[in-house]
Every structure is written in structure tokens, then in C-alpha cells.
Design an enzyme around this catalytic site. Sequence first.
Site, PDB file in Angstrom:
ATOM      1  N   HIS A 111       0.810  -1.226   0.000  1.00 29.64           N
ATOM      2  CA  HIS A 111       0.000   0.000   0.000  1.00 29.64           C
ATOM      3  C   HIS A 111       0.847   1.282   0.000  1.00 29.64           C
ATOM      4  O   HIS A 111       0.368   2.334   0.412  1.00 29.64           O
ATOM      5  CB  HIS A 111      -0.963  -0.012   1.192  1.00 29.64           C
ATOM      6  CG  HIS A 111      -0.289   0.067   2.529  1.00 29.64           C
ATOM      7  ND1 HIS A 111      -0.836  -0.485   3.667  1.00 29.64           N
ATOM      8  CD2 HIS A 111       0.870   0.646   2.940  1.00 29.64           C
ATOM      9  CE1 HIS A 111      -0.030  -0.248   4.684  1.00 29.64           C
ATOM     10  NE2 HIS A 111       1.005   0.430   4.273  1.00 29.64           N
ATOM     11  N   HIS A 136      -2.410   4.584   9.703  1.00 30.03           N
ATOM     12  CA  HIS A 136      -1.061   5.051  10.061  1.00 30.03           C
ATOM     13  C   HIS A 136      -1.180   6.326  10.892  1.00 30.03           C
ATOM     14  O   HIS A 136      -0.758   7.400  10.474  1.00 30.03           O
ATOM     15  CB  HIS A 136      -0.240   5.319   8.801  1.00 30.03           C
ATOM     16  CG  HIS A 136      -0.053   4.120   7.928  1.00 30.03           C
ATOM     17  ND1 HIS A 136      -1.045   3.615   7.114  1.00 30.03           N
ATOM     18  CD2 HIS A 136       1.027   3.322   7.728  1.00 30.03           C
ATOM     19  CE1 HIS A 136      -0.579   2.566   6.453  1.00 30.03           C
ATOM     20  NE2 HIS A 136       0.671   2.368   6.802  1.00 30.03           N
ATOM     21  N   HIS A 160       9.883  -4.007   4.513  1.00 34.53           N
ATOM     22  CA  HIS A 160      10.357  -2.621   4.540  1.00 34.53           C
ATOM     23  C   HIS A 160      10.585  -2.180   5.972  1.00 34.53           C
ATOM     24  O   HIS A 160       9.961  -2.676   6.903  1.00 34.53           O
ATOM     25  CB  HIS A 160       9.447  -1.649   3.794  1.00 34.53           C
ATOM     26  CG  HIS A 160       8.029  -1.455   4.280  1.00 34.53           C
ATOM     27  ND1 HIS A 160       7.123  -2.464   4.465  1.00 34.53           N
ATOM     28  CD2 HIS A 160       7.351  -0.313   4.579  1.00 34.53           C
ATOM     29  CE1 HIS A 160       5.953  -1.969   4.842  1.00 34.53           C
ATOM     30  NE2 HIS A 160       6.064  -0.660   4.943  1.00 34.53           N
ATOM     31  N   GLU A 204       3.392  -5.563   8.844  1.00 34.42           N
ATOM     32  CA  GLU A 204       2.097  -5.328   8.181  1.00 34.42           C
ATOM     33  C   GLU A 204       1.580  -6.592   7.495  1.00 34.42           C
ATOM     34  O   GLU A 204       0.377  -6.753   7.289  1.00 34.42           O
ATOM     35  CB  GLU A 204       2.224  -4.202   7.132  1.00 34.42           C
ATOM     36  CG  GLU A 204       2.408  -2.824   7.742  1.00 34.42           C
ATOM     37  CD  GLU A 204       2.524  -1.694   6.694  1.00 34.42           C
ATOM     38  OE1 GLU A 204       2.350  -0.538   7.082  1.00 34.42           O
ATOM     39  OE2 GLU A 204       2.797  -1.973   5.507  1.00 34.42           O
TER      40      GLU A 204
HETATM   41  C1  DHB Z   1       6.211   3.628   3.015  1.00 35.90           C
HETATM   42  C2  DHB Z   1       5.589   2.395   3.101  1.00 35.90           C
HETATM   43  C3  DHB Z   1       4.496   2.198   3.939  1.00 35.90           C
HETATM   44  O1  DHB Z   1       3.878   1.008   4.123  1.00 35.90           O
HETATM   45  C4  DHB Z   1       3.985   3.250   4.651  1.00 35.90           C
HETATM   46  O2  DHB Z   1       2.872   3.043   5.363  1.00 35.90           O
HETATM   47  C5  DHB Z   1       4.610   4.493   4.594  1.00 35.90           C
HETATM   48  C6  DHB Z   1       5.725   4.677   3.779  1.00 35.90           C
HETATM   49  C7  DHB Z   1       7.362   3.856   2.118  1.00 35.90           C
HETATM   50  O3  DHB Z   1       7.801   2.934   1.408  1.00 35.90           O
HETATM   51  O4  DHB Z   1       7.862   4.974   2.050  1.00 35.90           O
HETATM   52 FE    FE Z   2       2.212   1.081   5.832  1.00 38.08          FE
END
Ligand code: DHB
Ligand code: FE
Length: 284
Positions: free
Chosen positions: A12, A59, A197, A244
Amino acid sequence: MARITASVYTSHVPAIGAALDLGKDQEPYWQKVFAGYAFSKTWLEQSKPDVVFLVYNDHANAFSLDIIPTFAIGTAAEFAIADEGWGPRPVPKVIGHPELASHIAHSVIQDEFDLTIVNKMDVDHGLTVPLSLMCGRRDPAKDAWPFKVIPFAVNVVQYPVPSGRRCFNLGRAIRKAVESFDEDLNVQIWGTGGMSHQLQGPRAGLINAEWDNRFLDRLIESPEELAQVPHIEYVREAGSEGIELVMWLIARGAMSDRPPRVRHRFFHVPASNTAVGHLILENT
Ligand code: DHB
Ligand code: FE
């Protein structure tokens, strides 16, 4: 009776929404991401869900450290687009399905999963970016999303977060709830967020493509085993925000016990700080 016909899984990344909103989706960097969803858009048009039960995480937009629901179900008739600091995304508001959402809340809570019922909730990129990826650009002045959406927010931001096992079993309870709703509805369940991530600390920028692809294999072939994976493995292997991915197990648990048909699989690095993963599974 209502039926869950398929599940969709996708990252997302907020920058994907910005790329689409600013008309940058044909630039070489973003084209590689959007190419992975070309099939999905056609598939979605053909599969015509009435309702999408959309599992995502907020978030710190609808919720904050003041109130942290582990599982929150949106029972409202509509949901506004959150302002995440630079104005709401230019996408249509989200139309809910209060009757089905209330039925699911009733059934799942009686099944011992204590949901928070939310009658007012702005939805952030966690929900709108998957809609944009799957439906393409929609003008809020003249278009609507092509189906109703039940937002289902999971806390994966502030520890303690729910285990993969609890998410998988919750998915099963959601399946039972949907199948006991007395109206012919084509329902899809989407699991969103991930893949690997990490946005913070010394390991910021971490990506683990090998682990991500094994996650996809396990999600398809052995979800019950995957549901046993502890938090520490997600954090160690997929980074702090890789957690997540437990949300994908809610969607997978809501699928039939028979092996699903894999309609589409896509994996790409990078998109912003994130590995993008995407799957479409159909019930057989
Ligand atoms: C990023 C990824 C995410 O899942 C998020 O909620 C906020 C930022 C990113 O890759 O920058
Ligand atoms: Fe996220």
C-alpha cells in the site's frame, strides 16, 4: 447467501498514490510498478464484487496513541478520505455496507474476537492505495468506487500487535460470518500492507526479496504453517514495517480450505522504501 469468491493481496506504499494522483504513473520508475496491476484491473472488472472487505492498517490518521484498537470494523454508510498532512487524496469517498458490516461484527464477536465498532473513520493510504492500484484513477467529482467497501483496520503500528495465528483464525471467523449473511452478495477480501520494509532506525531501507517470495509461496501453499511464524521473524527478516504482512493472513484465513486458484502473482523492488508484492487467489 453471501460468498467470498476471491482474495487480493497488495502493498500500500503511499508514494504509489502520489504517483497516480500527480500523473507520474507512466514514468519508467513507476511504470514497472503499475505494470504488475494491469491484469488485476481487468480481472476486477470481470469479477464484479458487490463488496470488498478491506483489511488494512491506519497510520496514525484515524487513530492515534489516544486509542489503539487491535481490530476495528467500519460499520458506517460512508468513509471520508483522510488528510495525511498534504490534503486528502483526490479519490472518491468510500461507500460502506453497514448491514453486512454489522452482521460480521455480531458474528465475529460472538465467535470470541473482540472487534472495535467504528461508525466514523477517515481512511488513509493503507486503504486508498490498494483501491487505486486495483481500480485505476477515479475522479472524485464524477466517479465512484465500483463496489462497497467494509474497512477493517488492524493495529500493526504500536506494539503489542496481533499474532499471525490470531489473524488467520479471525479470517476463518469472518468467512463464517459472511457465509451466514442472508443475501446473495459477491464478496472479496483484500489483505494489504507489506512487503518487507523498514522506515526507521539503523536498518532503514531494509528489503528481503528472498523472504518475501517465500512468504508468497507459503501464503498460497501452507497458510496454516505460515500463521505460526512469530513476530520476531517478521521484524528480523522483513523489517519493522514488514509486520504489516500479518494482515494478509486475515484474508487468507477467510478463503476456503481447498487449495485456491492463483490468478496472478507479482513482485517488484523498489517502490519508495518498500518491496511491492501482489497476489490474486480465487476460491475453487
Ligand atoms: C512507506 C511504506 C508504507 O507502508 C507506509 O505506510 C509508509 C511509507 C514507504 O515505502 O515509504
Ligand atoms: Fe504502511
